[in-house]
Enzyme design. Structure first.
Site, PDB file in Angstrom:
ATOM      1  N   ASP A  29       0.887  -1.166   0.000  1.00 60.02           N
ATOM      2  CA  ASP A  29       0.000   0.000   0.000  1.00 60.02           C
ATOM      3  C   ASP A  29       0.922   1.213   0.000  1.00 60.02           C
ATOM      4  O   ASP A  29       1.799   1.320   0.854  1.00 60.02           O
ATOM      5  CB  ASP A  29      -0.879  -0.023   1.253  1.00 60.02           C
ATOM      6  CG  ASP A  29      -1.970   1.029   1.226  1.00 60.02           C
ATOM      7  OD1 ASP A  29      -1.685   2.182   0.807  1.00 60.02           O
ATOM      8  OD2 ASP A  29      -3.090   0.731   1.646  1.00 60.02           O
ATOM      9  N   GLU A  88     -13.442   1.298  -0.615  1.00 60.92           N
ATOM     10  CA  GLU A  88     -12.709   2.338  -1.334  1.00 60.92           C
ATOM     11  C   GLU A  88     -12.327   1.959  -2.760  1.00 60.92           C
ATOM     12  O   GLU A  88     -12.182   2.825  -3.611  1.00 60.92           O
ATOM     13  CB  GLU A  88     -11.479   2.783  -0.530  1.00 60.92           C
ATOM     14  CG  GLU A  88     -10.436   1.710  -0.305  1.00 60.92           C
ATOM     15  CD  GLU A  88     -10.731   0.733   0.831  1.00 60.92           C
ATOM     16  OE1 GLU A  88      -9.906  -0.157   1.022  1.00 60.92           O
ATOM     17  OE2 GLU A  88     -11.764   0.826   1.516  1.00 60.92           O
ATOM     18  N   HIS A  93      -9.842  -7.031  -2.010  1.00 61.33           N
ATOM     19  CA  HIS A  93      -8.484  -6.903  -1.495  1.00 61.33           C
ATOM     20  C   HIS A  93      -8.461  -7.146   0.004  1.00 61.33           C
ATOM     21  O   HIS A  93      -9.388  -6.799   0.717  1.00 61.33           O
ATOM     22  CB  HIS A  93      -7.857  -5.554  -1.839  1.00 61.33           C
ATOM     23  CG  HIS A  93      -8.615  -4.351  -1.390  1.00 61.33           C
ATOM     24  ND1 HIS A  93      -9.793  -3.943  -1.982  1.00 61.33           N
ATOM     25  CD2 HIS A  93      -8.360  -3.459  -0.418  1.00 61.33           C
ATOM     26  CE1 HIS A  93     -10.222  -2.834  -1.392  1.00 61.33           C
ATOM     27  NE2 HIS A  93      -9.368  -2.528  -0.426  1.00 61.33           N
ATOM     28  N   HIS A  95      -6.178  -6.505   3.359  1.00 63.65           N
ATOM     29  CA  HIS A  95      -5.094  -5.733   3.958  1.00 63.65           C
ATOM     30  C   HIS A  95      -4.334  -6.645   4.922  1.00 63.65           C
ATOM     31  O   HIS A  95      -4.952  -7.281   5.782  1.00 63.65           O
ATOM     32  CB  HIS A  95      -5.648  -4.555   4.776  1.00 63.65           C
ATOM     33  CG  HIS A  95      -6.373  -3.532   3.982  1.00 63.65           C
ATOM     34  ND1 HIS A  95      -5.755  -2.385   3.516  1.00 63.65           N
ATOM     35  CD2 HIS A  95      -7.663  -3.461   3.571  1.00 63.65           C
ATOM     36  CE1 HIS A  95      -6.641  -1.655   2.862  1.00 63.65           C
ATOM     37  NE2 HIS A  95      -7.811  -2.289   2.880  1.00 63.65           N
TER      38      HIS A  95
END
Length: 130
Positions: A29, A88, A93, A95
């Site tokens: 990220d 978002e 995805h 994290h």
């Protein structure tokens, strides 16, 4: 319309890739909560994790586990936190976040702005641990 993650998969947008298979991709990220914050995605664009077929879901989870193991070695921490939020970016995805305290997973806190050199170093550390 392609998501930003699909553009990373296709190479249209560069990323600090730490692991890749034919079906999955893990990359840093660029605005992490803590250094070492990795995103793990399926290469196939799917918006919602629970819309994935079982084989892809289990494959993504196993891939994330492998990446988390290397992440913990590269960025020593108490645990690697896992979060699936998905609001978002309309692309599944996960994290993976090195955690030493619960605030390391606080998504409302200000994100870091590491330099390209810091991101490149973090990617090398994680790749080396895998």
């Amino acid at each position: 319309m392609s998501s930003i993650f699909s553009k990373i998969v296709s190479g249209e947008i560069p990323a600090y890739v730490v692991a890749e298979t034919s079906d999955f991709l893990a990359f840093l990220d660029v605005n992490p909560l803590v250094m070492g914050h990795v995103l793990v995605i399926p290469k196939k664009e799917i918006d919602y994790i629970f819309d994935m077929d079982e084989e892809s879901y289990f494959g993504l989870t196993l891939f994330a586990k492998i990446v988390a193991t290397g992440l913990k070695e590269a960025f020593p921490c108490k645990k690697v936190g896992v979060a699936v939020i998905g609001l978002e970016v309309p692309h599944v995805h996960i994290h993976l976040i090195p955690m030493n305290n619960v605030n390391d997973m606080n998504f409302s806190k200000e994100k870091l702005s590491p330099t390209q050199e810091e991101l490149a170093d973090a990617a090398v550390r994680i790749k080396g641990a895998l």
